[in-house]
Design a protein around this motif. Structure first.
Motif, short mmCIF file in Angstrom:
data_model
loop_
_atom_site.label_atom_id
_atom_site.label_comp_id
_atom_site.label_asym_id
_atom_site.label_seq_id
_atom_site.Cartn_x
_atom_site.Cartn_y
_atom_site.Cartn_z
N ARG A 188 0.62 -1.13 -0.05
CA ARG A 188 -0.05 -0.02 0.11
C ARG A 188 0.95 1.30 -0.13
O ARG A 188 0.08 2.32 0.04
N HIS A 193 -3.29 8.12 -1.22
CA HIS A 193 -4.13 8.14 0.29
C HIS A 193 -4.32 9.50 0.55
O HIS A 193 -3.59 10.37 0.15
N GLU A 215 -7.29 9.76 5.76
CA GLU A 215 -6.71 8.27 5.96
C GLU A 215 -5.56 8.54 7.14
O GLU A 215 -5.57 7.79 8.05
N TRP A 221 2.12 2.17 5.60
CA TRP A 221 2.20 3.23 4.29
C TRP A 221 2.65 4.63 4.66
O TRP A 221 3.30 5.13 4.33
#
Length: 362
Positions: A65, A70, A74, A101
């Motif tokens: 990921r 993103h 998040e 991540w």
């Protein structure tokens, strides 16, 4: 989404109020699910589809990921874990490998700031940027590595505030303890004694933090150990960078920060993480006893870490850098093995919980 209880305005699709914890009940869940506040929270923060999760420690699974897009939301959701409201019960913890991540974003931000500081010093010749360059250069990689450990902490029971506290207080405390030991040794300082002193200082500091019954998981020891190690590594790098600058060469300053940053993940951060995890492995749910330090499960890891540290500091003509890279790889092989042990610990605790006879104490 406005909370009917406290009138707090939440982001869209939130399943409980981030201010007061009021559940926004819908008809999509069973009553059993609705009885768990963390179920709602987990649905809120967990963006990893179940079919992507894996118990296999494969790099393509763990880092799958990192290169995905993103949102800021998040990241914000990740930072609210570890509080009294958002810490899950053991039966709600996932024992599968997390998909970190955020650490990569932290590194990118730090790199951009460091480049800005570098331009201020080298291009504009402004010495006011030098302190910032040293601070950012010293902390960038240790904090990035620490963020990775934080994301891998499956119990999600340690808040960001606690981590920041341990980095600064644990970092300086471990350095002061090491200085006391060095002062006692005086002239008997060599790579072996340096390894023993610095690793012993860090593990003593880690034990102070993991004695709290809340932080008894192996993954907790791994994270808190990494926090102490990150503080130790960053402060030490800042000191060496300043020495390089005082030698009269700005290029020595850059070289010191560059090489210590490249090797930082396999040094103090990983070593302190391993000894912290090893201590939690033997402590379990028992009160601290000095005999725990003689447990073979702990002493074996501690001795290995001391030997790696000693070998790291031993000048070997022509191949010192190669040796350090090999040791860094070995350290992370052990780290991933310890993560695996930590995840199995969670799985075993869940099994024990589900098989516990009715009416027994929790």
């Amino acid at each position: 989404m406005k909370c009917p209880e406290c009138a707090y305005v939440n982001p869209d699709k939130v399943r409980f109020c981030l201010n007061c914890g009021r559940k926004f009940v819908s008809g999509d869940h069973s009553q059993q699910d609705l009885n768990s506040l963390f179920y709602e929270f987990a649905q809120f923060v967990d963006f990893v589809p179940r079919h992507e999760r894996s118990v296999e420690p494969k790099f393509q699974n763990i880092f799958s990921r990192v290169f995905r897009k993103h949102s800021e939301l998040e990241a914000e959701r990740l930072f609210i874990v570890g509080t009294a409201l958002t810490t899950p019960k053991i039966e709600e913890v996932k024992e599968t490998w997390p998909k970190p991540w955020l650490f990569a974003r932290i590194f990118l931000i730090a790199l951009i700031v460091f480049v800005g500081m570098y331009l201020g010093v080298s291009w504009f010749r402004n010495i006011n940027f030098i302190p910032g360059l040293i601070i950012v250069g010293a902390f960038a990689v240790p904090i990035t590595t620490l963020t990775f450990f934080w994301e891998m902490n499956a119990p999600q029971n340690i808040a960001v505030y606690k981590i920041i506290y341990v980095v600064f207080i644990g970092g300086i405390l471990s350095m002061l303890v090491a200085l006391v030991f060095f002062d006692i040794l005086k002239h008997n300082i060599n790579p072996i004694t340096i390894g023993i002193v610095e690793e012993l200082a860090k593990v003593i500091t880690v034990i102070i933090f993991v004695r709290n019954i809340k932080y008894r998981f192996v993954l907790n020891g791994l994270l808190l150990g990494a926090a102490v190690g990150a503080g130790f590594a960053a402060f030490e790098t800042a000191g060496y960078a300043l020495r390089a600058l005082l030698s009269g060469s700005i290029h020595n300053l850059y070289a010191t920060i560059l090489w210590r940053s490249i090797l930082a993940p396999g040094g103090h951060v990983a070593w302190a993480a391993l000894t912290g995890a090893a201590f939690c492995l033997v402590q379990k749910n028992m009160d601290f006893d000095s005999k725990m330090l003689l447990n073979p499960k702990f002493t074996r890891i501690f001795i290995i870490v001391v030997l790696m540290h000693a070998l790291w500091d031993t000048p070997i003509s022509g191949i010192s850098l190669i040796v350090q890279i090999v040791l860094m790889i070995l350290s992370w092989v052990m780290v991933f093995r310890m993560i695996q042990i930590g995840l199995k610990e969670i799985a075993n605790k869940k099994v024990q919980l589900y098989t516990k006879p009715a009416g027994s104490e929790s």
